[in-house]
Design a protein around this motif. Structure first.
Motif: not given
Length: 295
Positions: A118-139
């Protein structure tokens, strides 16, 4: 009645009405329609804020409700704000291809997956994403299409491959990685099967010709299917390891060195565990009719 009212901290009139209703009907059930009619329902736009929902309701019905009321109505429906899952856009064609692949491979045993790299390329960043976006969802709705947000930002790209029997070296991608496959294919021997996604460099004519010249067989992999590739989970493990370090990498060079170190340190048993989960990946794709899964 006064004693009962004191016991339950209600007025005597409440007790009196309840007792009279019981005498008349033999039971006590709250009459329908009691109290003021609700101005809100549990219908919602997944990505709207409570303030936006409040404004939409007022424009549509000329009824003003508090944001707390909007929030309470969503909570009554089992909705809470959650971080949206990241995912790729899936067309009907993509879903059909994913579903066909999952049905074909859902019963594969470990011996079938053993020669697969299994092969793949991946991207990495020095800074972490704070992921402030939110959605309304149920379990249980984490992987629903309406809860997926795409993200595409990176500082460094790497390539690697994993299998039940081992792994390739991790390569920082300055140029192509095809030459890294050759020694690994030779070590596996007859039956070696290459898994690579449908990124443009992988489906280019020069790439396909190289594989044909070297006698390397590649799996027919469905497009837009990172959740079917166990190496994607391996990238997640690496990312967490990097960002949990006491001293985080400060430069791209330090990040690349740290990634190579983490790649080599993760136990092979972790890789075997990820590949053993392939039947579950396939079953989830089938259950989602080719749609997104939680992987």
């Amino acid at each position: 009645m006064r004693a009962v009212a004191r016991r339950f901290a209600v007025s005597v009139s409440v007790v009196s009405r309840a007792w009279r209703r019981y005498q008349e009907t033999g039971q006590y059930i709250r009459r329908s329609g009691g109290g003021r009619r609700r101005a809100t329902t549990q219908q919602r736009d997944r990505r709207s804020t409570t303030r936006a929902l409040q404004n939409d309701l007022q424009r549509a019905t000329n009824v003003h409700v508090a944001t707390e009321t909007v929030r309470n109505r969503l909570h009554e429906g089992g909705m809470r704000t959650r971080r949206p899952q990241m995912g790729v856009v899936l067309t009907a064609q993509h879903r059909a291809g994913r579903l066909a692949f999952a049905r074909e491979h859902q019963d594969w045993q470990l011996r079938h997956w053993h020669p697969v790299l299994f092969t793949d390329e991946s991207r990495f960043t020095l800074s972490t994403c704070d992921r402030r976006d939110r959605v309304w969802r149920s379990r249980g709705e984490r992987s629903a299409d309406c809860n997926i947000i795409q993200h595409d930002r990176f500082d460094i790209m790497v390539w690697g491959g994993i299998s039940l029997g081992g792994r390739t070296a991790l390569h920082v991608l300055a140029r192509g990685s095809l030459t890294a496959i050759r020694p690994y294919a030779g070590a596996v021997g007859p039956g070696f099967l290459l898994m690579q996604d449908n990124a443009r460099p992988n489906v280019a004519g020069v790439c396909q010709q190289f594989l044909q010249d070297k006698g390397i067989d590649a799996m027919d992999w469905p497009a837009r299917s990172p959740d079917l590739n166990p190496i994607e989970l391996f990238w997640d493990i690496m990312s967490r390891s990097i960002h949990q370090r006491h001293v985080a990498p400060q430069t791209v060079q330090e990040l690349g060195d740290a990634l190579v170190q983490v790649w080599e340190e993760i136990p092979q048993e972790t890789i075997r565990h990820l590949i053993r989960s392939m039947p579950r990946h396939c079953r989830e794709v089938i259950q989602a009719r080719g749609g997104h899964t939680h992987y």
